[in-house]
Enzyme design. Structure first.
Site, mmCIF file in Angstrom:
data_model
loop_
_atom_site.group_PDB
_atom_site.id
_atom_site.type_symbol
_atom_site.label_atom_id
_atom_site.label_comp_id
_atom_site.label_asym_id
_atom_site.label_seq_id
_atom_site.Cartn_x
_atom_site.Cartn_y
_atom_site.Cartn_z
ATOM 1 N N GLN A 122 54.850 41.119 73.309
ATOM 2 C CA GLN A 122 54.603 41.877 72.050
ATOM 3 C C GLN A 122 53.472 42.864 72.599
ATOM 4 O O GLN A 122 52.497 42.427 72.774
ATOM 5 C CB GLN A 122 54.002 40.897 70.900
ATOM 6 C CG GLN A 122 53.526 41.666 69.799
ATOM 7 C CD GLN A 122 52.824 40.741 68.939
ATOM 8 O OE1 GLN A 122 52.545 39.394 69.140
ATOM 9 N NE2 GLN A 122 52.883 41.232 67.573
ATOM 10 N N GLY A 123 53.825 44.070 72.494
ATOM 11 C CA GLY A 123 53.051 45.106 72.956
ATOM 12 C C GLY A 123 52.214 45.729 71.831
ATOM 13 O O GLY A 123 52.717 46.951 71.625
ATOM 14 N N SER A 125 48.436 45.167 70.947
ATOM 15 C CA SER A 125 46.966 45.442 71.408
ATOM 16 C C SER A 125 46.653 46.436 72.452
ATOM 17 O O SER A 125 47.513 46.324 73.385
ATOM 18 C CB SER A 125 46.329 44.045 71.426
ATOM 19 O OG SER A 125 46.379 42.940 70.563
ATOM 20 N N GLU A 240 54.282 36.355 62.094
ATOM 21 C CA GLU A 240 53.423 35.707 62.993
ATOM 22 C C GLU A 240 52.247 34.622 62.127
ATOM 23 O O GLU A 240 52.216 33.552 62.861
ATOM 24 C CB GLU A 240 52.588 36.976 63.642
ATOM 25 C CG GLU A 240 51.657 36.468 64.850
ATOM 26 C CD GLU A 240 51.216 37.714 65.577
ATOM 27 O OE1 GLU A 240 51.679 38.946 65.341
ATOM 28 O OE2 GLU A 240 50.249 37.396 66.335
ATOM 29 N N ASN A 380 39.939 35.641 62.705
ATOM 30 C CA ASN A 380 39.992 34.967 61.410
ATOM 31 C C ASN A 380 38.899 35.721 60.728
ATOM 32 O O ASN A 380 39.310 35.818 59.239
ATOM 33 C CB ASN A 380 39.270 33.441 61.472
ATOM 34 C CG ASN A 380 40.488 32.395 61.966
ATOM 35 O OD1 ASN A 380 41.394 32.788 62.230
ATOM 36 N ND2 ASN A 380 40.147 31.436 61.862
ATOM 37 N N GLU A 381 38.281 36.449 61.093
ATOM 38 C CA GLU A 381 37.347 37.626 60.236
ATOM 39 C C GLU A 381 38.387 38.391 59.557
ATOM 40 O O GLU A 381 38.259 38.945 58.610
ATOM 41 C CB GLU A 381 36.325 38.317 61.202
ATOM 42 C CG GLU A 381 35.321 37.565 61.834
ATOM 43 C CD GLU A 381 35.812 36.637 62.924
ATOM 44 O OE1 GLU A 381 36.688 36.832 63.405
ATOM 45 O OE2 GLU A 381 34.893 35.629 63.348
HETATM 46 C C1 LIG Z 1 45.329 34.340 74.150
HETATM 47 C C2 LIG Z 1 45.592 35.871 73.409
HETATM 48 C C3 LIG Z 1 46.856 36.023 73.196
HETATM 49 C C4 LIG Z 1 47.045 37.456 72.718
HETATM 50 N N1 LIG Z 1 48.530 37.690 72.752
HETATM 51 C C5 LIG Z 1 48.752 39.044 72.331
HETATM 52 C C6 LIG Z 1 49.973 39.370 72.577
HETATM 53 O O1 LIG Z 1 50.968 38.683 72.865
HETATM 54 N N2 LIG Z 1 50.471 40.778 72.035
HETATM 55 C C7 LIG Z 1 49.400 41.506 71.522
HETATM 56 O O2 LIG Z 1 49.776 42.636 71.199
HETATM 57 N N3 LIG Z 1 48.102 41.141 71.501
HETATM 58 C C8 LIG Z 1 47.744 39.791 71.770
HETATM 59 N N4 LIG Z 1 46.503 39.470 71.669
HETATM 60 C C9 LIG Z 1 45.476 40.187 71.180
HETATM 61 C C10 LIG Z 1 44.988 39.959 69.839
HETATM 62 O O3 LIG Z 1 45.585 40.142 68.855
HETATM 63 C C11 LIG Z 1 43.475 40.573 69.758
HETATM 64 O O4 LIG Z 1 42.656 40.100 70.672
HETATM 65 C C12 LIG Z 1 42.714 40.487 68.402
HETATM 66 O O5 LIG Z 1 43.572 41.348 67.490
HETATM 67 C C13 LIG Z 1 41.421 41.086 68.330
HETATM 68 O O6 LIG Z 1 41.136 42.139 69.101
HETATM 69 P P1 LIG Z 1 40.113 42.396 70.239
HETATM 70 O O7 LIG Z 1 40.287 41.181 71.147
HETATM 71 O O8 LIG Z 1 40.141 43.616 70.708
HETATM 72 O O9 LIG Z 1 38.615 42.209 69.347
HETATM 73 P P2 LIG Z 1 38.004 42.959 68.541
HETATM 74 O O10 LIG Z 1 38.701 43.817 67.496
HETATM 75 O O11 LIG Z 1 37.002 44.132 69.353
HETATM 76 O O12 LIG Z 1 37.001 42.293 67.767
HETATM 77 C C14 LIG Z 1 35.727 41.434 68.142
HETATM 78 C C15 LIG Z 1 35.035 40.584 67.188
HETATM 79 O O13 LIG Z 1 34.901 41.386 66.071
HETATM 80 C C16 LIG Z 1 35.291 41.160 64.977
HETATM 81 N N5 LIG Z 1 35.735 41.888 63.804
HETATM 82 C C17 LIG Z 1 36.446 43.302 64.226
HETATM 83 N N6 LIG Z 1 36.575 43.928 63.058
HETATM 84 C C18 LIG Z 1 35.806 43.328 61.968
HETATM 85 C C19 LIG Z 1 35.790 43.575 60.755
HETATM 86 N N7 LIG Z 1 36.297 44.654 60.026
HETATM 87 N N8 LIG Z 1 35.156 42.658 60.049
HETATM 88 C C20 LIG Z 1 34.361 41.614 60.730
HETATM 89 N N9 LIG Z 1 34.535 41.268 61.891
HETATM 90 C C21 LIG Z 1 35.448 42.065 62.621
HETATM 91 C C22 LIG Z 1 36.522 40.272 65.436
HETATM 92 O O14 LIG Z 1 36.846 39.415 64.519
HETATM 93 C C23 LIG Z 1 35.715 39.767 66.737
HETATM 94 O O15 LIG Z 1 35.384 38.585 66.381
HETATM 95 C C24 LIG Z 1 46.005 38.068 72.224
HETATM 96 C C25 LIG Z 1 44.924 37.787 72.278
HETATM 97 C C26 LIG Z 1 44.423 36.755 72.912
HETATM 98 C C27 LIG Z 1 43.056 36.150 73.152
#
Ligand SMILES: Cc1cc2nc3c(=O)[nH]c(=O)nc-3n(C[C@H](O)[C@H](O)[C@H](O)COP(=O)(O)OP(=O)(O)OC[C@H]3O[C@@H](n4cnc5c(N)ncnc54)[C@H](O)[C@@H]3O)c2cc1C
Lengths: 394, 372
Positions: A122-123, A125, A240, A380-381
């Site tokens: 899944q591409g 992020s 999902e 979860n946020e």
């Molecule tokens: C093990 C793992 C597997 C994954 N697999 C995939 C995959 O196969 N394909 C894919 O596309 N993605 C994948 N992901 C990506 C995942 O969807 C993202 O990590 C997730 O959406 C969070 O984005 P980020 O890591 O950039 O954190 P950020 O968006 O930078 O968030 C950092 C913190 O800020 C909080 N935050 C952000 N915005 C808000 C808001 N508006 N209000 C309150 N809090 C906020 C977040 O909740 C988090 O605690 C995977 C991630 C992990 C860790």
């Protein structure tokens, strides 16, 4: 529950007990590293039984299971110690393709998903587009009969195994950031695709960075309409979160917790008999019962592919928190050994000391990996934000 | 990745103290393997900090040692110096006689490394359970017991082994790890420390027991110091995690703004700050209570509150970093692991909650005070 469903569940249970290969069963039980070939072997066994994509429509090789039946199926698999059904193909892109794809795409892509010949990634992020997915920057420029894709995806689970990746890419600049994003299917063997592993604290290889450098993608691999990916992506996010209830995985983890609490000693007795510890295990089991009750009630009323309301976001929140709590208690138990952790012990060929609780290293690994359960699939946020806004109108 | 400056430790109020603090920042910054660092720390006087001057130590007390432990935690060093300086050596210093004196003197100069076997295999976190047995045997005595998670694997050359005599009395037996009948198995813990399981079935002589006025009390005090120093190290990790998380909240942008603008995260960042404040305070308070009748209870408070803060800060630091929080690339995950291990070192919060209750029930301090 209806009698047919109960009978179905027991059928799945006995099938798992007979058909799940011992070596795979052991790896799952001890949370050791599985390989693509392990997943593939098991999925082919399920396919042989007609149970891959049971929730797909009949026309596409499915059995048209209603959500409740699908949930029972997946729960029972996990509870019986079968490997996680990697969702990217069968649960995510498959439904997108049969709902929005062309006839040619359906013919080409759906059968190898069910037969486990194609693995998908899944591409979505990107480094700067996590929670704010609409901030994605990967570009796809149309040149005649193909697109040229440039950009970077990250956190891509099992990209190292994937034959194909479904990507969100920007095809035009829109008024809103969500506009102008397209849903592309990209062959991972295309020139210009590079996969780089990301080392995570749990010691297993799950996630990767995927780079696209002038990757040519035939225009026929566009799903649906150009620039309308947001609609398909939202549809997929609901898929999902629906399977994110993962009650089977929690049941499986809970059984592991009970086993470790029975084998680790406290004051010369099994730790599980210590009142404070026993109370926390009971609390987890009670909360799991509540989650299952919510699931069952929600799914009993769902008719179509998936219920679309904010209830699924609630399931994701509760389930991820519970998965973490179970593994936190495992770690508490293993604290009596100082929490041994050597990633080399995650190799199925390794022989950790026989007097350690079975699967101790895997438990520590799972504890660390599951910190991500409240992050992936929309943190979860973000889930709480969606419920507050869309569910409560706040 | 952003590495935020940490709040400065209060300036030590003496020259020795500031020399030690200097050595901490210098040694921990240069790094090197654990053996080299251990030797350099011994050289700089770390082992002597909590030992009285008349016994060859610096007489600076537990608070000074805790400051070093905090620095170790900040640097996430796995050097097992606290297991020696804070636990084994004060235990030896409490004993009389040549056995203890010689071993203490050798340890202070870094020539001998004694550690306490603190956790009997079947005991879990229950103190006093499953101790080794010291039984009469042909030509002397035999020591039989099994221990887990003994610290300083690869360093320790002597084990201080709590044992029970047939009459039920507790004794502490000194064994060389190279002695016949001592089997060790070394393993790595989640925080990178090397631990060992030790199985003992060895002949010992009567003069291998430490002469202690009250071995049970000495053992309790040793375990309390272990728990307290584990929490002092944890405070170091908590500081790093809080600083890194606050920095990340200010720099990471999503939805066109720093994520620290989101109130959901702001309030939690405040809770983390309160949690760190509490952890620091209870550790300091317990250090001050050293040598008083209230030490055990103060340590129990430090462990219970410290674990609660450690858990909250570790988990929230990862969560608020999102995906990058679980990677090896950032030290967030490394400190997460350290705090996970710290929770159960020398007993977890369950154990200290129970101990607090037992201590409070047995000496009923408020009533006594009122009567006085
Ligand atoms: C093990 C793992 C597997 C994954 N697999 C995939 C995959 O196969 N394909 C894919 O596309 N993605 C994948 N992901 C990506 C995942 O969807 C993202 O990590 C997730 O959406 C969070 O984005 P980020 O890591 O950039 O954190 P950020 O968006 O930078 O968030 C950092 C913190 O800020 C909080 N935050 C952000 N915005 C808000 C808001 N508006 N209000 C309150 N809090 C906020 C977040 O909740 C988090 O605690 C995977 C991630 C992990 C860790």
């Amino acid at each position: 529950m209806q009698a047919e469903l109960v009978a179905f569940r027991e059928e799945v249970r006995s099938f798992c007990r007979e058909a799940l290969p011992q070596d795979i069963r052991r790896k799952v039980a001890e949370n050791l590293a599985l390989e693509r070939a392990d997943h593939q072997r098991w999925q082919k066994i399920l396919h042989g039984r007609g149970w891959m994509g049971g929730h797909w429509p009949l026309a596409h090789g499915g059995k048209a299971w209603k959500p409740l039946q699908r949930w029972l199926f997946e729960q029972t698999l996990a509870e019986e110690g079968a490997p996680w059904l990697i969702p990217m193909g069968v649960a995510y892109v498959g439904p997108v393709i049969y709902s929005f794809g062309s006839e040619a795409q359906k013919r080409r892509f759906l059968p190898p998903i069910l037969s486990a010949d194609h693995f998908w990634a899944q591409g979505y992020s990107e480094p700067n587009a996590g929670s704010d997915l609409a901030g994605l920057k990967t570009r796809a420029e149309r040149h005649g009969d193909h697109y040229v894709v440039n950009g970077q995806k990250t956190w891509t689970t099992y990209a190292q195994w994937a034959d194909w990746i479904f990507c969100l890419a920007r095809t035009e600049a829109g008024d809103r950031p969500q506009d102008g994003v397209s849903f592309l299917l990209i062959d991972m063997t295309s020139p210009g695709v590079t996969v780089r592993p990301i080392a995570t604290m749990d010691g297993k290889h799950h996630v990767n960075e995927v780079f696209f450098d002038n990757v040519r993608v035939p225009a026929e691999n566009l799903v649906g309409e150009e620039g309308k990916a947001w609609r398909y992506a939202k549809f997929l996010l609901v898929q999902e979160r629906l399977i994110a209830a993962e009650t089977g995985r929690i049941r499986h983890l809970l059984a592991g917790l009970r086993a470790v609490a029975a084998s680790v000693q406290e004051a010369g007795r099994p730790l599980g008999q210590t009142p404070s510890f026993a109370a926390r295990i009971a609390d987890i089991a009670i909360d799991l019962a509540a989650l299952e009750a919510v699931c069952a009630r929600l799914l009993a009323h769902a008719d179509g592919d998936a219920p679309g309301g904010v209830e699924v976001n609630m399931l994701k929140i509760r389930s991820s928190e519970l998965q973490q709590r179970v593994t936190e208690e495992m770690i508490r138990a293993l604290g009596r050994l100082g929490i041994p952790f050597d990633p080399a012990h995650l190799d199925p060929g390794a022989t950790p000391p026989a007097d350690w609780p079975r699967g101790a290293t895997g438990m520590a690994s799972e504890f660390m990996y599951l910190r991500a359960a409240t992050i992936y699939g929309g943190s979860n946020e973000i889930q709480r934000g969606i419920i507050a806004k869309q569910g409560l109108g706040l | 990745m952003a590495t935020a400056p940490l709040p400065q430790n209060a300036t030590p109020d003496n020259d020795l103290g500031s020399a030690l603090a200097d050595s901490a920042s210098r040694l921990l910054a240069t790094g090197g393997d654990d053996a080299t660092l251990y030797a350099a720390m011994a050289e700089a006087g770390w082992l002597a900090v909590a030992i009285a001057e008349e016994q060859g130590g610096l007489g600076l007390g537990l608070a000074q040692l805790a400051a070093l432990a905090r620095a170790i935690g900040e640097a996430r060093s796995t050097v097992p110096v606290m297991a020696v300086a804070g636990i084994a050596l004060p235990l030896l210093a409490a004993a009389q006689g040549k056995l203890a004196e010689d071993l203490l003197a050798a340890a202070l100069v870094g020539e001998a490394v004694p550690v306490l076997a603190h956790q009997a295999e079947a005991a879990g976190h229950a103190r006093g359970h499953g101790l080794a047995r010291l039984v009469p045997a042909e030509g002397g005595l035999r020591l039989v017991g099994r221990w887990v998670a003994v610290e300083a694997a690869g360093f320790a050359c002597h084990l201080l082994v709590p044992a029970r005599r047939p009459d039920g009395a507790t004794v502490i037996v000194v064994l060389a790890v190279a002695d016949a009948g001592v089997e060790r198995r070394t393993y790595r813990a989640i925080d990178g420390r090397l631990l060992m399981d030790v199985a003992i079935d060895a002949a010992v002589a009567g003069d291998q027991c430490l002469t202690l006025p009250d071995p049970d009390a000495a053992l309790d005090a040793a375990l309390d110091r272990g728990a307290l120093l584990a929490m002092a190290e944890a405070v170091g990790s908590m500081r790093v995690l809080l600083a890194d998380t606050l920095a990340y909240l200010k720099t990471r942008r999503q939805f066109g703004q720093p994520i620290g603008r989101f109130q959901a995260l702001q309030h939690r960042a405040v809770d983390l700050t309160i949690a760190l404040e509490e952890a620091e305070a209870v550790v300091d308070a317990a250090c001050e209570a050293e040598g008083t009748a209230d030490f055990g209870r103060a340590v129990a408070v430090a462990k219970v509150v410290g674990c609660r803060s450690a858990r909250l800060i570790a988990r929230e630091a990862v969560q608020m970093h999102g995906g990058i929080g679980i990677t090896e690339e950032l030290r967030v995950s490394h400190h997460f692991r350290s705090l996970t291990a710290a929770e159960s070192r020398y007993g977890d919060d369950d154990a200290y909650r129970a101990r607090f209750a037992a201590l409070t029930a047995s000496d009923l301090p408020p009533a006594k005070e009122h009567r006085a």
